[in-house]
Write a protein that holds these residues in place. Structure first.
Motif, PDB file in Angstrom:
ATOM      1  N   ARG A 131      18.973  23.741  81.449  1.00 36.05           N
ATOM      2  CA  ARG A 131      17.793  23.294  82.182  1.00 36.05           C
ATOM      3  C   ARG A 131      18.114  22.301  83.292  1.00 36.05           C
ATOM      4  NH1 ARG A 131      13.825  20.886  77.900  1.00 36.05           N
ATOM      5  NH2 ARG A 131      15.804  20.208  76.988  1.00 36.05           N
ATOM      6  N   PHE A 132      19.336  21.774  83.301  1.00 35.81           N
ATOM      7  CA  PHE A 132      19.645  20.681  84.229  1.00 35.81           C
ATOM      8  C   PHE A 132      19.619  21.133  85.683  1.00 35.81           C
ATOM      9  CE2 PHE A 132      22.642  18.139  86.724  1.00 35.81           C
ATOM     10  CZ  PHE A 132      22.048  16.895  86.590  1.00 35.81           C
ATOM     11  N   LEU A 133      20.303  22.213  86.016  1.00 33.44           N
ATOM     12  CA  LEU A 133      20.409  22.631  87.408  1.00 33.44           C
ATOM     13  C   LEU A 133      19.304  23.607  87.828  1.00 33.44           C
ATOM     14  CD1 LEU A 133      24.199  23.007  88.317  1.00 33.44           C
ATOM     15  CD2 LEU A 133      22.544  21.304  89.061  1.00 33.44           C
ATOM     16  N   THR A 134      18.135  23.463  87.263  1.00 35.68           N
ATOM     17  CA  THR A 134      16.993  24.258  87.696  1.00 35.68           C
ATOM     18  C   THR A 134      16.264  23.529  88.818  1.00 35.68           C
ATOM     19  OG1 THR A 134      15.513  23.259  86.051  1.00 35.68           O
ATOM     20  CG2 THR A 134      16.726  25.253  85.393  1.00 35.68           C
ATOM     21  N   LEU A 135      15.586  24.294  89.666  1.00 36.85           N
ATOM     22  CA  LEU A 135      14.872  23.681  90.789  1.00 36.85           C
ATOM     23  C   LEU A 135      13.801  22.720  90.285  1.00 36.85           C
ATOM     24  CD1 LEU A 135      14.604  23.662  93.879  1.00 36.85           C
ATOM     25  CD2 LEU A 135      12.857  25.453  93.648  1.00 36.85           C
ATOM     26  N   GLY A 136      13.119  23.107  89.215  1.00 34.18           N
ATOM     27  CA  GLY A 136      12.080  22.247  88.655  1.00 34.18           C
ATOM     28  C   GLY A 136      12.625  20.912  88.204  1.00 34.18           C
ATOM     29  N   ASN A 137      13.795  20.924  87.560  1.00 37.84           N
ATOM     30  CA  ASN A 137      14.376  19.673  87.075  1.00 37.84           C
ATOM     31  C   ASN A 137      14.881  18.816  88.237  1.00 37.84           C
ATOM     32  OD1 ASN A 137      15.286  17.987  84.767  1.00 37.84           O
ATOM     33  ND2 ASN A 137      17.310  18.400  85.614  1.00 37.84           N
ATOM     34  N   VAL A 138      15.448  19.453  89.261  1.00 38.15           N
ATOM     35  CA  VAL A 138      15.923  18.709  90.435  1.00 38.15           C
ATOM     36  C   VAL A 138      14.756  18.025  91.136  1.00 38.15           C
ATOM     37  CG1 VAL A 138      16.968  18.923  92.725  1.00 38.15           C
ATOM     38  CG2 VAL A 138      17.945  20.166  90.786  1.00 38.15           C
ATOM     39  N   PHE A 139      13.641  18.748  91.296  1.00 36.58           N
ATOM     40  CA  PHE A 139      12.459  18.154  91.921  1.00 36.58           C
ATOM     41  C   PHE A 139      11.885  17.029  91.060  1.00 36.58           C
ATOM     42  CE2 PHE A 139      11.004  21.821  94.919  1.00 36.58           C
ATOM     43  CZ  PHE A 139      12.198  21.673  95.623  1.00 36.58           C
TER      44      PHE A 139
END
Length: 342
Positions: free
Chosen positions: A31-39
């Motif tokens: 889940r770390f490098l997902t766009l949602g987590n980055v945002f």
């Protein structure tokens, strides 16, 4: 290229550490490098970065302030009450009220430090307790949930639907954070006052003899932090959609650790906006990664404590290393190449 690296060693090291940590966390949790987590990381880090660029200016000037998070809590509460009195207001009135209150609280710190010759950390420990005590006394710890619609309505700058049906969003605090970051960068690198702050933090007595107004430097530095604290407090209220008196309590240590980790020297005279932002992001990535792996929040507190210890140790080592270097140059008649070399 070598000259660029030597003058920005801390920033390059932080970038390398962030990349390495991101790669490790990407393998440990999908889940770390997902766009949602980055945002989410950007949205969550926005308030701390606004705090950090304000604190950076104080550290550059040779001071230190640990009362800014509590000051932001006061700004939140007083701004919410003021907006209620004027019938709700809008973003312009909200920013003006929050910024004004924040500047006043910062100037109070500067006045105590300059007028009574109190060491900045001692003065801000005192105001930290006074501010928090007054806040809890008058509010009785009661939160404010009835905020104006414009403040509680999420302002989404960019959004994208993910494959699982969730939405990745960039919200208003991120844009405000970018504006505050750019404003601070311009202020400390492109204005005469900014250069004077560096000179004052590096050598207060030399700055005084050169004609720099010491009192003005202190009022400007702490006033700038107060301004950033006021804006950060308003953004926290917008993000949380409520005002909780002690919501920001304890945030000051996380921010201080991040700013010093980013290369700001506790002795003053050194620090960059880029390093400051990277320091905050590194701390946020660490916390985010631990949360995704299900590690206890108390473990994060221990890690922040270790970061503070390492950062302060490195900062002290940098100060100590300057003495023999400059002493050698003076004895051999060599002239230092440039400020960034240290």
């Amino acid at each position: 290229m070598r000259k660029l690296f030597l003058s920005h060693t801390t920033e390059f090291v932080l970038i390398a550490v962030i990349i390495a940590m991101s790669i490790v966390l990407a393998f440990m949790t999908d889940r770390f490098l997902t766009l949602g987590n980055v945002f989410d990381l950007l949205n969550i880090s926005a308030v701390n970065i606004i705090f950090a660029v304000g604190l950076l200016v104080v550290l550059i000037s040779g001071g230190i302030d640990i009362s800014f998070a509590v000051a932001a809590s006061i700004v939140q509460y007083v701004t919410a009450l003021a907006l209620e009195r004027i019938g709700g207001g809008g973003w312009i009135s909200g920013f003006l009220i929050a910024a004004g209150i924040g500047i006043v609280l910062g100037v109070i710190n500067a006045f105590l430090i300059h007028r009574f010759r109190i060491i900045s950390i001692v003065a801000t420990i005192a105001t930290f307790n006074v501010y928090f005590g007054l806040l809890m006394f008058f509010t009785k710890g009661v939160s404010i949930y009835n905020l104006p619609d414009w403040l509680t309505s999420r302002v989404i700058i960019y959004e994208r639907e993910m494959a699982d049906g969730s939405w990745a969003e960039i919200t208003l605090p991120v844009v405000v954070m970018v504006v505050c970051t750019l404003a601070t960068w311009f202020f400390i690198t492109r204005t005469t006052t900014g250069r004077q702050l560096y000179a004052f933090g590096d050598n207060p007595e030399g700055a005084r003899r050169f004609g720099i107004n010491i009192g003005a430097m202190q009022f400007i530095a702490f006033g700038w932090l107060g301004l950033m604290a006021g804006i950060a407090g308003l953004m926290q209220a917008h993000y949380a959609q409520e005002v909780v008196p002690n919501a920001l309590y304890g945030r000051e240590l996380d921010v201080l650790a991040a700013v010093v980790l980013g290369g700001a020297r506790l002795g003053g005279g050194k620090g960059s906006v880029l390093g400051c932002v990277l320091g905050v992001l590194l701390v946020s990535i660490t916390q985010n990664g631990l949360n995704l792996m299900g590690v206890s929040p108390f473990a994060f507190k221990m890690i922040v404590g270790a970061i503070i210890l390492v950062a302060i140790t490195l900062s002290s080592a940098r100060i100590g290393n300057l003495v023999p270097v400059f002493a050698t140059r003076k004895s051999t008649g060599d002239r230092p190449a440039e400020r960034g070399e240290s």
